[in-house]
Design an enzyme around this catalytic site. Structure first.
Site, mmCIF file in Angstrom:
data_model
loop_
_atom_site.group_PDB
_atom_site.id
_atom_site.type_symbol
_atom_site.label_atom_id
_atom_site.label_comp_id
_atom_site.label_asym_id
_atom_site.label_seq_id
_atom_site.Cartn_x
_atom_site.Cartn_y
_atom_site.Cartn_z
ATOM 1 N N LYS A 283 88.892 -74.767 -10.450
ATOM 2 C CA LYS A 283 88.867 -74.260 -9.200
ATOM 3 C C LYS A 283 90.255 -73.453 -8.815
ATOM 4 O O LYS A 283 91.249 -73.873 -9.305
ATOM 5 C CB LYS A 283 88.649 -75.343 -7.930
ATOM 6 N N ARG A 357 74.914 -80.664 -9.781
ATOM 7 C CA ARG A 357 73.491 -80.807 -9.976
ATOM 8 C C ARG A 357 73.254 -81.479 -11.497
ATOM 9 O O ARG A 357 72.038 -81.881 -11.691
ATOM 10 C CB ARG A 357 72.860 -79.307 -10.100
#
Length: 509
Positions: A283, A357
């Site tokens: 990030k 996910r």
């Protein structure tokens, strides 16, 4: 936790640090709300005028303090805004009451006891006021000097210790049940907030699993924990792949609450990334500081299962906590790697920051093996959902439109903001991979929906399923409001509990 009690005594005779009354926003100025009649009478009916002189309007969340009238044992009156005067029946919404109680409780930090003379027409009102007060009084101070003593080192004020709801009937079965429900739900929701706020050096997959195990023993919930060896033996490629870069190994935790009278079975699945650096797809600066909250979905699932057990709901509820820490290292999963999931399907990892996910996919397939009547997963899954719905609303996707509608309605009933979202099939093609069965990324636009379509691939055939993307409301980075604190919020806990209640009553499919 704030102690909650009911009383039918006169407001003037109760010993407390403050009396809380409601004030609404009328067309010609503030209007004293029901419940405060005795207090208003002690001011010779001039309370509304006094509040207006002090600048109060009755706007939502507005708090005004003034000296109590002569003869009252409490020294202070706290007027809290309820918002606009109701157009019909002079009945305030449950959420208006809940938020007002929360705002008052926050304003009374440092006080030992407060009497709430807010509108109560029935047991349901007492329940929502109790919820608002208990949630509004929340504080996370374990890491501050004197925090172990329940005090915030910065301002020296402990949370409001006790709330007495005036007008609540302490011997009435319905009122007692409403208070007991509010206590159980808010205590578990606040425990979820504690978990979300705990720094990642202290909350990692193994320690989270230990918290769940201890709670299971306390509340009669069966807990099973799969560690790295069990996950490897079972072929949980998604969870292992995400946790591969961290020294703190991943876990899959199963919590099983069973009722001997149950005829339905719900499964809740929570994303539990105890810290998300993004992995190799690191990030950017400025996006890491709050990533301890990436386990908010697992915290919500954990809290909801424990609450269901405490309430003795006549429904079987299984919670799955997919726990991992997503870190970059020499052993971390790389963009381009292919993982073989627990279902046997292969996934090409195009972005290691789309990790939620992957852990959910393994947990969803495992949950499907029990053939529950419905599966609901909860996750801080996509920034795209925040862009779509903002910071206070979670998105709801499902493989059944009626089920999706029922979840949105349940969320509204308990005061959580949600919005139904579609699962457009044309977006599925964007996840086609030349190497694997599916990629973990698709089209950039509609990214929240793409994530939902990915998860749908790992739900067992014929099982009703919904996905709650709580990326927006799970962590409040702005100032507190109503009963919502800064930091972890416990988003989706109340919705999950309500869904379990509706299922137990036979009112949810």
């Amino acid at each position: 936790m704030t102690a909650l009690t009911l009383s039918t005594a006169a407001a003037s005779g109760l010993r407390a640090d403050a009396i809380v009354v409601g004030v609404a926003k009328g067309a010609k100025g503030p209007v004293v709300a029901p419940g405060a009649e005795a207090v208003d009478k002690a001011y010779d009916g001039a309370l509304a005028g006094i509040l207006e002189t002090l600048g109060a309007s009755g706007g939502e969340g507005e708090v005004t303090k003034l000296p109590a009238p002569t003869g009252f044992k409490a020294p202070v009156v706290v007027a809290v805004g309820l918002g606009a005067v109701p157009e019909k029946d002079d009945t305030f919404s449950a959420e208006a009451l809940r938020r007002a109680a929360g705002a008052a409780a926050r304003a009374l930090a440092g006080a030992k006891k407060a009497v709430f003379a807010l509108p109560i027409t029935d047991a349901a009102d007492a329940g929502v006021l109790a919820e608002g007060a208990a949630l509004g009084a929340y504080a996370f101070d374990a890491y501050k000097e004197n925090g172990q003593n329940g005090k915030d080192a910065k301002n020296g004020k402990a949370p409001l210790a006790e709330v007495t709801l005036l007008g609540g009937k302490p011997r009435d079965a319905a009122y007692k049940a409403a208070l007991a429900r509010a206590t159980a739900v808010t205590e578990e929701l606040n425990r979820a907030r504690d978990l979300i706020n705990t720094p990642p050096n202290d909350l990692y997959p193994e320690s989270f699993a230990a918290v769940a195990t201890a709670a299971g023993k306390e509340h009669g919930i069966k807990v099973q924990v799969l560690d790295e060896k069990a996950l490897e033996k079972g072929g949980y490629g998604g969870i292992l792949g995400v946790g591969a870069g961290s020294a703190a190994g991943p876990r899959l935790v199963k919590l099983s609450y069973t009722s001997p009278k149950a005829t339905k079975h719900l499964a809740f699945v929570g994303k539990g990334i105890t810290y998300d650096s993004g992995g190799i797809s690191l990030k950017p600066a400025g996006h890491n500081e709050t990533m301890k909250c990436d386990m908010s979905g697992a915290a919500a699932v954990f809290a909801a299962v424990v609450a269901a057990a405490r309430l003795g709901l006549e429904v079987n509820v299984t919670g799955w906590l997919a726990l991992a820490e997503n870190m970059p290292s020499g052993s971390a999963t790389r963009p381009g790697d292919v993982l073989r999931m627990y279902s046997g399907k292969t996934v090409e990892v195009l972005n290691t920051d789309a990790e939620g996910r992957l852990v959910l996919a393994d947990a969803l397939w495992k949950a499907s093996e029990d053939k529950p009547d419905a599966i609901i997963d909860v996750a801080t899954l996509t920034g795209a959902m925040v862009l779509a719905l903002g910071n206070r609303t979670f998105g709801v996707m499902a493989n059944d439109d009626a089920f999706r509608t029922a979840i949105v309605e349940a969320a509204e009933e308990v005061g959580e903001e949600s919005w139904p979202m579609p699962l457009p099939e044309h977006l599925r093609k964007g996840m086609d991979s030349p190497t694997a069965d599916i990629a973990n990324m698709g089209e950039r636009m509609g990214g929240g929906l793409v994530a939902g379509l990915f998860l749908k691939e790992f739900v067992g055939e014929g099982i009703t399923w919904a996905h709650l993307d709580i990326a927006g409301p799970a962590f409040n980075e702005s100032g507190p409001f109503g009963y919502t604190p800064k930091g972890g919020t416990g988003s989706a806990v109340r919705t999950l509990v309500r869904l379990a209640e509706l299922t137990a009553a036979g009112d949810l499919g």
